[in-house]
Scaffold this active site. Structure first.
Site, PDB file in Angstrom:
ATOM      1  N   CYS A  15     -36.121  19.775  15.716  1.00  0.00           N
ATOM      2  CA  CYS A  15     -36.135  19.125  14.415  1.00  0.00           C
ATOM      3  C   CYS A  15     -34.752  19.142  13.778  1.00  0.00           C
ATOM      4  O   CYS A  15     -33.866  19.884  14.196  1.00  0.00           O
ATOM      5  CB  CYS A  15     -37.110  19.849  13.494  1.00  0.00           C
ATOM      6  N   ARG A  72     -32.289  14.594  16.881  1.00  0.00           N
ATOM      7  CA  ARG A  72     -32.897  15.897  17.135  1.00  0.00           C
ATOM      8  C   ARG A  72     -34.418  15.807  17.200  1.00  0.00           C
ATOM      9  O   ARG A  72     -35.074  16.782  17.572  1.00  0.00           O
ATOM     10  CB  ARG A  72     -32.490  16.887  16.047  1.00  0.00           C
ATOM     11  N   TRP A  94     -39.532  16.959  15.722  1.00  0.00           N
ATOM     12  CA  TRP A  94     -39.888  16.835  17.135  1.00  0.00           C
ATOM     13  C   TRP A  94     -41.101  17.740  17.291  1.00  0.00           C
ATOM     14  O   TRP A  94     -41.003  18.963  17.227  1.00  0.00           O
ATOM     15  CB  TRP A  94     -38.749  17.319  18.027  1.00  0.00           C
ATOM     16  N   ASN A  96     -37.452  24.456  11.503  1.00  0.00           N
ATOM     17  CA  ASN A  96     -37.059  24.038  12.854  1.00  0.00           C
ATOM     18  C   ASN A  96     -37.305  25.247  13.754  1.00  0.00           C
ATOM     19  O   ASN A  96     -36.788  26.328  13.485  1.00  0.00           O
ATOM     20  CB  ASN A  96     -35.567  23.675  12.855  1.00  0.00           C
ATOM     21  N   GLY A  97     -38.147  25.094  14.786  1.00  0.00           N
ATOM     22  CA  GLY A  97     -38.436  26.234  15.663  1.00  0.00           C
ATOM     23  C   GLY A  97     -39.934  26.372  15.888  1.00  0.00           C
ATOM     24  O   GLY A  97     -40.699  25.432  15.625  1.00  0.00           O
ATOM     25  N   GLU A 128     -28.139  12.964  38.559  1.00  0.00           N
ATOM     26  CA  GLU A 128     -27.815  12.548  37.189  1.00  0.00           C
ATOM     27  C   GLU A 128     -28.121  11.061  36.968  1.00  0.00           C
ATOM     28  O   GLU A 128     -28.671  10.670  35.938  1.00  0.00           O
ATOM     29  CB  GLU A 128     -26.347  12.857  36.879  1.00  0.00           C
ATOM     30  N   LYS A 180     -30.716   9.637  34.187  1.00  0.00           N
ATOM     31  CA  LYS A 180     -30.355   8.651  33.162  1.00  0.00           C
ATOM     32  C   LYS A 180     -31.373   7.504  33.135  1.00  0.00           C
ATOM     33  O   LYS A 180     -31.846   7.104  32.081  1.00  0.00           O
ATOM     34  CB  LYS A 180     -28.937   8.100  33.413  1.00  0.00           C
ATOM     35  N   GLU A 205     -34.646   8.877  31.696  1.00  0.00           N
ATOM     36  CA  GLU A 205     -34.553   9.236  30.274  1.00  0.00           C
ATOM     37  C   GLU A 205     -34.659   8.021  29.357  1.00  0.00           C
ATOM     38  O   GLU A 205     -35.360   8.044  28.358  1.00  0.00           O
ATOM     39  CB  GLU A 205     -33.209   9.909  29.988  1.00  0.00           C
ATOM     40  N   HIS A 245     -36.843  13.811  55.425  1.00  0.00           N
ATOM     41  CA  HIS A 245     -37.872  14.869  55.490  1.00  0.00           C
ATOM     42  C   HIS A 245     -38.962  14.656  54.439  1.00  0.00           C
ATOM     43  O   HIS A 245     -39.677  15.589  54.081  1.00  0.00           O
ATOM     44  CB  HIS A 245     -37.213  16.241  55.283  1.00  0.00           C
ATOM     45  N   LYS A 301     -32.093  15.678  21.335  1.00  0.00           N
ATOM     46  CA  LYS A 301     -30.726  15.922  21.800  1.00  0.00           C
ATOM     47  C   LYS A 301     -30.520  17.363  22.258  1.00  0.00           C
ATOM     48  O   LYS A 301     -29.854  17.627  23.258  1.00  0.00           O
ATOM     49  CB  LYS A 301     -29.731  15.589  20.702  1.00  0.00           C
TER      50      LYS A 301
END
Ligand code: BG6
Length: 609
Positions: free
Chosen positions: A2, A27, A74, A100-101, A482, A486, A489, A505, A604
């Site tokens: 948050c 956030r 969030w 926040n938490g 990566e 991307k 995401e 494999h 983020k």
């Protein structure tokens, strides 16, 4: 996680809260809300969804006041909804909290308070804080908060106001970040620097177990026992412009195009071709420690973990020091054998990711030397380490990391050259050649960015695909991971990154005309092996796009599409191979109309475990 913003002063508060929340929206963007206090009236406005919706509702029906709080969420406990949106209140609606938490013992507290007659109206953990403060409130918000926070288990950055205490915000922290911005006749609190840059550059970072009482003309600090604390302000050099889009359609695109300058800024003043020296005095780890380190362990999450994997190649290839890269969220729950004299290197752009911080703290307790690679000055991870190797990428707003990834690779390259130098693992000649190769990277990045339109054209052909395979070997394997991340995401397309040799494999079973493969194949020690993997795919009629050196004629007839990049020292090819993959994912997501800067379900930096 948050985002919290608070203001107390003379200005009309609503524009400050809304602009602040917009700068914190990366956030978390499940819901948003503000509390505006005017005299003894508490006005609350909350919405499900983005700040824009809150802004529109405030345009229709305005709120007025000069102090209050804002929050963007969030969700962890309680579905995204107006009821579960912050701020939350007590029974009398006079005490207001944003948080926040995660409060791990909230059910226990809730049951106790319910038994004492408190009425709960939300599914959140946060609401218990408002009722707990109410329970202890007599005539001092500060002491009520002090008593309340002592009962909380978990991590929390909270800010509280009460209609009975004019022009006062009380804030307390264990875990998630809280910064206080000092103004003239006004003061601010925030979850990070970005919303404060346009008002002040005088900042104080709250530490765990600390709280502050903020009024227009004063900020008082104490611990949870009420012992007062003296704290020094830091002068922040980031400018407000850095958190603007500056004409780009998305922050992510702007940040992709900032990478050449970010590498220059991260290398600046740290490399000397004359003396062959790498200057990293700020890292707080002595030359003798670097000379005797037996192992390096890199701890990270998400994109930072992939930068760590590239760092492993740099350190093992140049300095010959065994290097482990661990998922921070796994580290504390696996039985990792931590040898003495292991250099612990947490990599985190925000420096606040709870998984990385917790894993790192468990290593620091064992007195190993440590060095954090972070992008935010004075972050929690940075403050926990012996020293910080700061990446100079500036604020990164796009939730999907791009420029900080490149800056982290540059920082790890500097560390690996320094390690190699002090351990005599590299000759002066080779050292100079490496430094020159590193300094040429920004210009080569610019050459690739000048061809962004060509990559956009290629991306257009793949917007309707639902699956992608990414392959790379040795130093290109992390880039395949990566690239796949991307695409996942920001476009929500299923994509998997794999070591090229591992494909046969298992994942080769996925290969068909609906599953294109992106191959990262600079001409390096595994080039020929990668070519055989390409032919394994072609044999099964798979479609292959290759990111390859522009002077590589041999690849042209072996794949369906080539994205050419300038040739460079193969060890440093990740700096160049990653950019086409960032752009490829960006254009596919942008063409699909996805919310590129704020992808669904992401945030983020995640400051809860
Ligand atoms: C995720 C971000 O929440 O955290 C990723 O969406 C990031 O972009 C990851 O890579 C790790 O964050 P940090 O700040 O520790 O590098």
């Amino acid at each position: 996680m948050c985002g919290i913003i608070g203001y107390v002063g003379k200005q009309d508060i609503v524009p400050i809260l809304i602009e602040g929340l917009k700068k914190l929206e990366y956030r978390g963007y499940d819901s948003a809300g503000i509390a505006v206090l005017n005299g003894d009236e508490v006005q609350i406005r909350r919405v499900k969804g983005k700040i824009k919706i809150l802004e529109d509702s405030l345009r229709e029906e305005q709120l007025k006041g000069t102090y209050g709080l804002g929050h963007t969420r969030w969700a962890t406990h309680g579905r995204p909804s107006e009821e579960n949106a912050h701020p939350h209140r007590d029974c009398s609606h006079s005490i207001v909290v944003v948080h926040n938490g995660i409060i791990e013992n909230y059910i226990e507290i809730k049951n106790t308070l319910k038994a004492e007659g408190h009425k709960f109206v939300t599914e959140t953990d946060t609401e218990v804080i408002a009722h707990l403060v109410e329970k202890y409130y007599s005539n001092s918000l500060e002491s009520a908060v002090q008593k309340a926070v002592k009962e909380l288990v978990g991590n929390f950055a909270i800010s509280v106001v009460s209609k009975n205490e004019k022009d006062t915000i009380v804030t307390a922290k264990v875990g998630p970040p809280t910064v206080i911005g000092l103004g003239e006749g006004e003061n601010f609190i925030s979850s990070d620097l970005n919303p404060l840059l346009s008002y002040t550059q005088e900042i104080i970072f709250l530490e765990d177990g600390e709280m502050a009482v903020i009024t227009p003309n004063s900020v008082r600090f104490s611990d949870f026992e009420g012992n007062s604390l003296e704290k020094k302000a830091e002068h922040i050099t980031w400018s407000p412009l850095m958190v603007e889009k500056q004409g780009y359609k998305h922050f992510m695109l702007k940040e992709i195009f900032e990478q050449p300058q970010v590498i220059r800024d991260t290398l600046a003043g740290r490399l000397s071709l004359d003396s062959g020296k790498v200057f990293l005095d700020e890292i707080g780890v002595s030359e003798s420690t670097l000379q005797t380190v037996k192992r390096v362990v890199i701890i990270a999450c998400g994109t930072s973990y992939h930068a760590g994997l590239v760092g492993k190649c740099f350190i093992e290839t140049l300095a010959g020091v065994p290097t482990d890269v661990v998922y921070a969220s796994e580290y504390r729950y696996e039985d990792y054998i931590l040898e003495d004299n292991t250099l612990a290197v947490p990599v985190s752009q925000s420096g606040e990711t709870a998984d990385t911080l917790a894993a790192f703290k468990s290593i620091v307790e064992k007195n190993n030397p440590s060095l954090a690679v972070c992008n935010v000055l004075n972050s929690s991870i940075g403050r926990t380490a012996d020293g910080v190797l700061l990446t100079h990428a500036g604020p990164e707003i796009g939730v999907a990391a791009t420029k900080t990834f490149s800056a982290q690779m540059a920082a790890l390259a500097l560390l690996s050259i320094r390690l190699a130098k002090v351990r005599g693992a590299i000759s002066m000649e080779d050292n100079i050649v490496l430094m020159k190769d590193l300094q040429r990277i920004p210009h080569k990045m610019e050459e690739i960015l000048m061809r962004a339109k060509e990559i956009e054209k290629i991306a257009q052909q793949f917007v309707s695909y639902s699956h992608f395979l990414y392959l790379g070997r040795w130093v290109s394997f992390p880039i395949a991971l990566e690239g796949a991340l991307k695409l996942k995401e920001i476009s929500y397309i299923h994509a998997e990154g794999y070591p090229g040799g591992e494909m046969k494999h298992g994942p080769i079973a996925l290969i068909d005309e609906k599953m294109p493969t992106m191959v990262v194949i600079p001409r390096d020690r595994v080039y020929d092996k990668m070519l055989s993997n390409i032919s394994e795919i072609k044999t099964r009629m798979g479609y292959v796009i290759a990111v390859a050196f522009e002077d590589d004629q041999g690849i042209l007839d072996k794949v369906d599409k080539v994205i050419p990049i300038p040739a460079t020292n193969p060890l440093f090819s990740p700096f160049l191979t990653t950019i086409p993959l960032q752009l490829f994912a960006y254009y596919i997501a942008s063409i699909r109309g996805a919310d590129v800067d704020q992808p669904r379900n992401l945030a983020k930096s995640v400051t809860v475990e």
